[in-house]
Design a protein around this motif. Structure first.
Motif, PDB file in Angstrom:
ATOM      1  N   SER A 252       0.814  -1.219   0.000  1.00  0.00           N
ATOM      2  CA  SER A 252       0.000   0.000   0.000  1.00  0.00           C
ATOM      3  C   SER A 252       0.842   1.261   0.000  1.00  0.00           C
ATOM      4  O   SER A 252       0.343   2.336   0.289  1.00  0.00           O
ATOM      5  CB  SER A 252      -0.899  -0.003   1.248  1.00  0.00           C
ATOM      6  N   GLY A 253       2.143   1.131  -0.337  1.00  0.00           N
ATOM      7  CA  GLY A 253       3.031   2.281  -0.276  1.00  0.00           C
ATOM      8  C   GLY A 253       3.019   3.129  -1.537  1.00  0.00           C
ATOM      9  O   GLY A 253       2.266   2.861  -2.485  1.00  0.00           O
ATOM     10  N   PRO A 254       3.865   4.138  -1.602  1.00  0.00           N
ATOM     11  CA  PRO A 254       3.905   5.037  -2.758  1.00  0.00           C
ATOM     12  C   PRO A 254       4.447   4.381  -4.028  1.00  0.00           C
ATOM     13  O   PRO A 254       4.260   4.902  -5.119  1.00  0.00           O
ATOM     14  CB  PRO A 254       4.812   6.174  -2.299  1.00  0.00           C
ATOM     15  N   TYR A 255       5.120   3.227  -3.888  1.00  0.00           N
ATOM     16  CA  TYR A 255       5.633   2.500  -5.044  1.00  0.00           C
ATOM     17  C   TYR A 255       5.180   1.050  -4.985  1.00  0.00           C
ATOM     18  O   TYR A 255       5.126   0.448  -3.913  1.00  0.00           O
ATOM     19  CB  TYR A 255       7.166   2.590  -5.097  1.00  0.00           C
ATOM     20  N   LYS A 256       4.841   0.487  -6.144  1.00  0.00           N
ATOM     21  CA  LYS A 256       4.359  -0.894  -6.201  1.00  0.00           C
ATOM     22  C   LYS A 256       5.374  -1.786  -6.901  1.00  0.00           C
ATOM     23  O   LYS A 256       6.172  -1.344  -7.730  1.00  0.00           O
ATOM     24  CB  LYS A 256       3.005  -0.974  -6.895  1.00  0.00           C
ATOM     25  N   PHE A 257       5.299  -3.052  -6.588  1.00  0.00           N
ATOM     26  CA  PHE A 257       6.249  -4.042  -7.086  1.00  0.00           C
ATOM     27  C   PHE A 257       6.076  -4.266  -8.581  1.00  0.00           C
ATOM     28  O   PHE A 257       4.960  -4.391  -9.082  1.00  0.00           O
ATOM     29  CB  PHE A 257       6.043  -5.361  -6.338  1.00  0.00           C
ATOM     30  N   VAL A 258       7.225  -4.342  -9.301  1.00  0.00           N
ATOM     31  CA  VAL A 258       7.231  -4.646 -10.731  1.00  0.00           C
ATOM     32  C   VAL A 258       7.928  -5.977 -10.996  1.00  0.00           C
ATOM     33  O   VAL A 258       7.366  -6.890 -11.589  1.00  0.00           O
ATOM     34  CB  VAL A 258       7.924  -3.524 -11.543  1.00  0.00           C
ATOM     35  N   GLU A 259       9.191  -6.083 -10.554  1.00  0.00           N
ATOM     36  CA  GLU A 259       9.924  -7.314 -10.798  1.00  0.00           C
ATOM     37  C   GLU A 259      11.080  -7.449  -9.833  1.00  0.00           C
ATOM     38  O   GLU A 259      11.529  -6.475  -9.222  1.00  0.00           O
ATOM     39  CB  GLU A 259      10.471  -7.358 -12.237  1.00  0.00           C
ATOM     40  N   ARG A 260      11.528  -8.693  -9.715  1.00  0.00           N
ATOM     41  CA  ARG A 260      12.731  -8.968  -8.937  1.00  0.00           C
ATOM     42  C   ARG A 260      13.562 -10.020  -9.660  1.00  0.00           C
ATOM     43  O   ARG A 260      13.048 -11.060 -10.067  1.00  0.00           O
ATOM     44  CB  ARG A 260      12.382  -9.484  -7.541  1.00  0.00           C
ATOM     45  N   ILE A 261      14.854  -9.731  -9.792  1.00  0.00           N
ATOM     46  CA  ILE A 261      15.823 -10.714 -10.272  1.00  0.00           C
ATOM     47  C   ILE A 261      16.826 -10.894  -9.141  1.00  0.00           C
ATOM     48  O   ILE A 261      17.546  -9.957  -8.782  1.00  0.00           O
ATOM     49  CB  ILE A 261      16.516 -10.251 -11.564  1.00  0.00           C
TER      50      ILE A 261
ATOM     51  N   PHE B 242       2.927   4.363  -7.612  1.00  0.00           N
ATOM     52  CA  PHE B 242       1.518   4.004  -7.487  1.00  0.00           C
ATOM     53  C   PHE B 242       0.702   5.295  -7.546  1.00  0.00           C
ATOM     54  O   PHE B 242       0.672   6.068  -6.586  1.00  0.00           O
ATOM     55  CB  PHE B 242       1.286   3.260  -6.166  1.00  0.00           C
ATOM     56  N   ALA B 243       0.073   5.521  -8.679  1.00  0.00           N
ATOM     57  CA  ALA B 243      -0.602   6.804  -8.921  1.00  0.00           C
ATOM     58  C   ALA B 243      -1.732   7.073  -7.945  1.00  0.00           C
ATOM     59  O   ALA B 243      -2.058   8.237  -7.669  1.00  0.00           O
ATOM     60  CB  ALA B 243      -1.126   6.839 -10.354  1.00  0.00           C
TER      61      ALA B 243
ATOM     62  N   ALA C  78       0.695  10.602  -3.243  1.00  0.00           N
ATOM     63  CA  ALA C  78       1.472  10.447  -4.476  1.00  0.00           C
ATOM     64  C   ALA C  78       2.127  11.737  -4.938  1.00  0.00           C
ATOM     65  O   ALA C  78       3.217  11.720  -5.520  1.00  0.00           O
ATOM     66  CB  ALA C  78       0.576   9.893  -5.591  1.00  0.00           C
ATOM     67  N   ALA C  79       1.496  12.876  -4.662  1.00  0.00           N
ATOM     68  CA  ALA C  79       2.023  14.161  -5.142  1.00  0.00           C
ATOM     69  C   ALA C  79       3.395  14.478  -4.570  1.00  0.00           C
ATOM     70  O   ALA C  79       4.143  15.284  -5.149  1.00  0.00           O
ATOM     71  CB  ALA C  79       1.041  15.282  -4.797  1.00  0.00           C
TER      72      ALA C  79
END
Length: 500
Positions: free
Chosen positions: A177-186, A196-197, A202-203
């Motif tokens: 629920s934070g300001p950034y969301k997960f995309v990928e992990r290597i 996360f808009a 977010a502003a």
């Protein structure tokens, strides 16, 4: 792979990433994070990632004061056994669902009951959680807990999507629920988050993407920062501080931390014949007396590895200078070994394979040899080290802790019998009773007196040898504006931006 080749490969990868992700903030980490599930995770760098990805009920400011985050306001009952929390009404999970009281209830209950949860001891004082209405949560305690707000300002208070943790492997595809969301992990390469808009704040977050890149070699990490391929790095090597200060393209952001570096003994290993140091406190005392913490500070820390003899930093009300008595004494160490009926003691130390740790444990290896210890070193990839500690696959292991605002967070789960981070398998019922009582008392003077009693016991039995207080020396590109280093070592990106 030699260091130059590693540097070239990392730099090439980062240049490629930077061209693809023009609005990316690139953060160099000393280690790779473990599982991306706050209830099961145990690494410091994982907490750095969570700070951008997973909002909590509370946060702290630079003075370690509790601040609202998902909690809008809160109040305690007169008896200190019920915490009532009013939630923000505009907060959402990354899957679009609204964060409500039912979700908070589900998260706290998961932290308490998930079989592999490492948060159990942090929320042990919680009896039940009640969703009073959509935005009101009542947390009912077994007994008053002065440390609870501090615990809920960290992983125990991170609110995850119940829909996500009920299906699939949350650690591989986290939904927070934070300001950034997960995309990928290597693994051992990068963790990528995107803005996360719909975040309630977010502003005030200025980057489209955040990329976390683990680089254990501090020289390589700094070289990538100086080349412009990283924007922020954590834990620069003490020997590199002057280099950073002298570089007009960089900014140095040091802060004294609330945590420590230590060495934990596996008291469950073997028996008194096969693993004597785990079953005779005199041998552990001798080991501690073989170490000169000042040498570690001067040689490796360049003056910023302040010697530690206890889990509480000097800024804590629980700290007491009287416990700083274990100065190096090789003759006394040898005498204790003779008293225990041994002359030479073998011991393997497992530690994270980064530059600073390698230097620290090579020093300890040399110093302890003079007293009668034959130390073998096992440098280990950091996530693998955490797994080894959790699974008791070690003799003695590096134990780092980033620290908490309340002293309970620096000791309870490490030395209480059922503590979720009690890698030593240490158990003393008197210590448990004192620590539980310290949680239930609000007067700092009375709490300190209880912690003093605990320290008298663990200083004698020594399941853990504390080495130095963990500083957080950050460095950033000079064009990164608004960055503040916090004593807990977390990277908070609210208001941070890059110029040019």
């Amino acid at each position: 792979m030699n260091r130059i080749k590693q540097l070239l490969l990392v730099a090439t990868a980062l240049v490629s990433a930077s061209s693809a992700l023009a609005a990316d903030l690139r953060i160099g980490l000393q280690d790779d994070a473990d599982v991306l599930d706050p209830h099961r995770a145990r690494t410091f760098v994982g907490r750095i990632v969570f700070t951008s990805m997973c909002d909590k009920l509370f946060d702290i400011n630079a003075k370690l004061e509790i601040q609202p985050q998902l909690a809008k306001e809160w109040a305690w009952s007169d008896d200190g056994k019920t915490l009532t929390i009013k939630l923000r009404e505009d907060a959402k999970f990354h899957d679009g669902a609204t964060i409500d009281a039912a979700a908070v209830k589900a998260n706290i209950e998961r932290a308490k009951t998930l079989p592999e949860s490492l948060r159990k001891s942090e929320v042990a004082s919680i009896d039940t959680v009640e969703a009073v209405d959509a935005t009101t949560v009542a947390v009912h305690l077994v007994s008053p807990d002065a440390s609870l707000l501090s615990q809920l300002a960290d992983r125990a208070g991170m609110i995850l999507s119940p829909k996500a943790f009920e299906t699939g492997d949350f650690g591989q595809n986290p939904v927070c629920s934070g300001p950034y969301k997960f995309v990928e992990r290597i693994q051992n390469d990068r963790i990528v988050l995107e803005k996360f808009a719909d975040h309630w704040d977010a502003a005030n977050f200025n980057y489209d993407k955040i990329t976390f890149i683990p680089i254990p070699d501090s020289t390589v990490r700094l070289a990538n920062l100086r080349a412009g391929d990283l924007d922020i790095v954590e834990r620069i090597a003490p020997a590199d501080v002057e280099t950073v200060k002298a570089d007009a393209n960089l900014a140095f952001h040091p802060v004294t931390g609330t945590g420590y570096q230590a060495l934990t003994f596996n008291l469950k290993k073997g028996d008194k014949d096969t693993f004597p140091i785990g079953h005779d406190e005199r041998i552990r005392q001798a080991f501690e007396l073989s170490i000169d913490r000042n040498v570690i500070n001067e040689v490796v820390g360049q003056g910023i590895f302040q010697p530690a003899y206890q889990p509480f930093p000097p800024t804590s009300f629980a700290y007491d200078k009287k416990f700083e008595g274990a100065q190096r004494d090789v003759a006394k160490a040898k005498s204790l070994l003779a008293e225990a009926g041994v002359e030479r003691v073998k011991l393997e130390i497992a530690f994270g394979n980064n530059t600073a740790s390698q230097q620290v444990y090579e020093l300890i290896q040399a110093m302890s040899s003079e007293a009668g210890f034959d130390i073998s070193l096992r440098p280990t990839e950091f996530a693998a080290l955490q797994a080894a500690l959790k699974e008791s696959d070690f003799e003695a292991g590096q134990s780092g802790w980033s620290g908490r605002a309340d002293p309970d967070g620096n000791i309870h789960q490490f030395v209480s019998c059922e503590g979720n981070l009690n890698d030593a398998h240490y158990c003393n019922e008197k210590v448990d009773a004192l620590l539980d009582e310290a949680r239930s008392v609000t007067d700092p003077v009375k709490r300190k007196a209880l912690y003093d009693q605990v320290q008298e016991i663990i200083q004698e039995e020594l399941p853990i040898v504390y080495l130095y207080y963990q500083p957080w020396p950050f460095a950033a590109r000079a064009n990164v504006k608004g960055f503040t280093a916090y004593p807990d070592g977390m990277i908070r990106l609210r208001g941070v931006s890059s110029e040019g």
